[in-house]
Design an enzyme around this catalytic site. Structure first.
Site, PDB file in Angstrom:
ATOM      1  N   GLY A   1      35.893 -26.427 -11.367  1.00  0.00           N
ATOM      2  CA  GLY A   1      37.204 -26.200 -11.964  1.00  0.00           C
ATOM      3  C   GLY A   1      38.240 -27.264 -11.629  1.00  0.00           C
TER       4      GLY A   1
ATOM      5  N   HIS B   1      27.224 -17.224  -6.370  1.00  0.00           N
ATOM      6  CA  HIS B   1      28.224 -18.219  -6.791  1.00  0.00           C
ATOM      7  C   HIS B   1      29.251 -18.384  -5.670  1.00  0.00           C
ATOM      8  CE1 HIS B   1      31.416 -20.215  -8.970  1.00  0.00           C
ATOM      9  NE2 HIS B   1      30.523 -20.521  -9.881  1.00  0.00           N
TER      10      HIS B   1
ATOM     11  N   LYS C   1      32.671 -16.514 -16.127  1.00  0.00           N
ATOM     12  CA  LYS C   1      33.542 -15.993 -15.052  1.00  0.00           C
ATOM     13  C   LYS C   1      34.373 -14.831 -15.606  1.00  0.00           C
ATOM     14  CE  LYS C   1      33.264 -20.490 -12.896  1.00  0.00           C
ATOM     15  NZ  LYS C   1      33.858 -21.492 -12.010  1.00  0.00           N
TER      16      LYS C   1
ATOM     17  N   GLU D   1      32.302 -18.591  -5.729  1.00  0.00           N
ATOM     18  CA  GLU D   1      33.479 -17.722  -5.861  1.00  0.00           C
ATOM     19  C   GLU D   1      33.187 -16.331  -5.323  1.00  0.00           C
ATOM     20  OE1 GLU D   1      34.147 -18.513 -10.022  1.00  0.00           O
ATOM     21  OE2 GLU D   1      34.743 -20.554  -9.518  1.00  0.00           O
TER      22      GLU D   1
HETATM   23  P1  13P Z   1      33.511 -25.444 -14.094  1.00  0.00           P
HETATM   24  O1  13P Z   1      32.493 -25.959 -15.071  1.00  0.00           O
HETATM   25  O2  13P Z   1      34.666 -24.748 -14.765  1.00  0.00           O
HETATM   26  O3  13P Z   1      33.904 -26.467 -13.094  1.00  0.00           O
HETATM   27  O4  13P Z   1      32.775 -24.273 -13.268  1.00  0.00           O
HETATM   28  C1  13P Z   1      31.545 -24.530 -12.700  1.00  0.00           C
HETATM   29  C2  13P Z   1      30.991 -23.246 -12.225  1.00  0.00           C
HETATM   30  O5  13P Z   1      31.456 -22.673 -11.267  1.00  0.00           O
HETATM   31  C3  13P Z   1      29.869 -22.673 -12.981  1.00  0.00           C
HETATM   32  O6  13P Z   1      29.291 -21.608 -12.279  1.00  0.00           O
END
Ligand code: 13P
Length: 249
Positions: free
Chosen positions: A172, A96, A13, A98
């Site tokens: 997350g 993704h 990220k 996000e």
């Molecule tokens: P986390 O492992 O931090 O929960 O994130 C997962 C993720 O979005 C991987 O693309």
């Protein structure tokens, strides 16, 4: 779709400065003693070149976190799949949650990006996943089926493709679905993809992502239909990332 070599991909990220290259160095050293599992690191675009140099002849793969659908042009701030390939990447994450949420990416946009990945010779890691509200309303399987229908291009039939199931509420948060919930979604994805692509669907690897940690990796990675993990936070430190990889072996 279950007899695959597992793939553990780290999605950094918007994390990672030059100092993080020491973690890559440690991953390269540690990965040598974890045979039988494919690894990939998806650093921010600013580090793709430098991570490539650190990886050297290591078998660890390299990926981008997003790409534009076009090859080049007046798209300030964007990066094309061809640029990622030119920088040494072999994978690119598309769709993704996000990016779907923060950049208004629709299934059609995600499909165009996945097609761009194929065009550039990259393996797309196409992400799907339901929100907590959708899960609570009992819509999970319908949401995932619709995302697969809209985000996975037809070319997936004869190209190498990775799909990551990432429930938004598990990203997350430290919360993870039960193994039964993961198995249910992965089984549904296998059925959806098999009915669309027939035997070719067998080549598609299905990852689970969302709060995968060294502590829960063994359980999650041995769920029927899970071919690996897309890891966020726990992929930033070599020790954690390698423990997750070891849990797949
Ligand atoms: P986390 O492992 O931090 O929960 O994130 C997962 C993720 O979005 C991987 O693309």
């Amino acid at each position: 779709m279950t007899a695959h070599r597992k793939l553990v991909a780290g999605n950094w990220k918007m994390n990672g400065l030059q100092a993080a290259l020491s973690e890559v160095r440690a991953m390269v050293e540690g990965a040598a003693s974890i045979p039988g599992v494919d690894l990939a690191i998806c650093p921010p675009a600013t580090l793709v070149n430098a991570v490539k140099a650190e990886l050297g002849s290591s078998a660890i793969g390299l990926g981008g976190q997003d790409c534009h659908a076009e090859k080049s042009g007046a798209y300030t701030g964007d990066i094309s799949a061809e640029m990622l390939a030119d920088a040494g990447a072999g994978y690119v994450i598309v769709g993704h949650s996000e990016r779907r949420a923060g950049h208004a990416e629709t299934d059609a946009v995600v499909a165009a990006k996945a097609s761009a990945a194929y065009r550039a010779g990259l393996i797309p890691i196409i992400c799907v996943g339901e929100s907590l509200e959708q899960r609570d309303r009992g819509e999970t399987l319908a949401v995932i089926a619709a995302q697969l229908a809209g985000s996975v291009p037809d070319q997936a039939a004869d190209r190498t493709t990775v799909i990551a199931y990432e429930p938004i509420w598990a990203i997350g948060t430290g919360r993870t679905p039960t193994t039964a919930q993961v198995a249910e979604v992965h089984q549904a994805m296998v059925e959806t993809l098999s009915s669309r692509f027939g035997g070719a669907a067998k080549g598609i690897r299905l990852l689970y992502g969302g709060s995968v940690k060294p502590e829960n990796a063994h359980e999650l990675m041995h769920v029927e239909g899970v071919d690996g993990a897309l890891v966020g936070g726990a992929s930033l430190m070599a020790a954690d990332f390698l423990r997750i990889a070891a849990a797949c072996a």
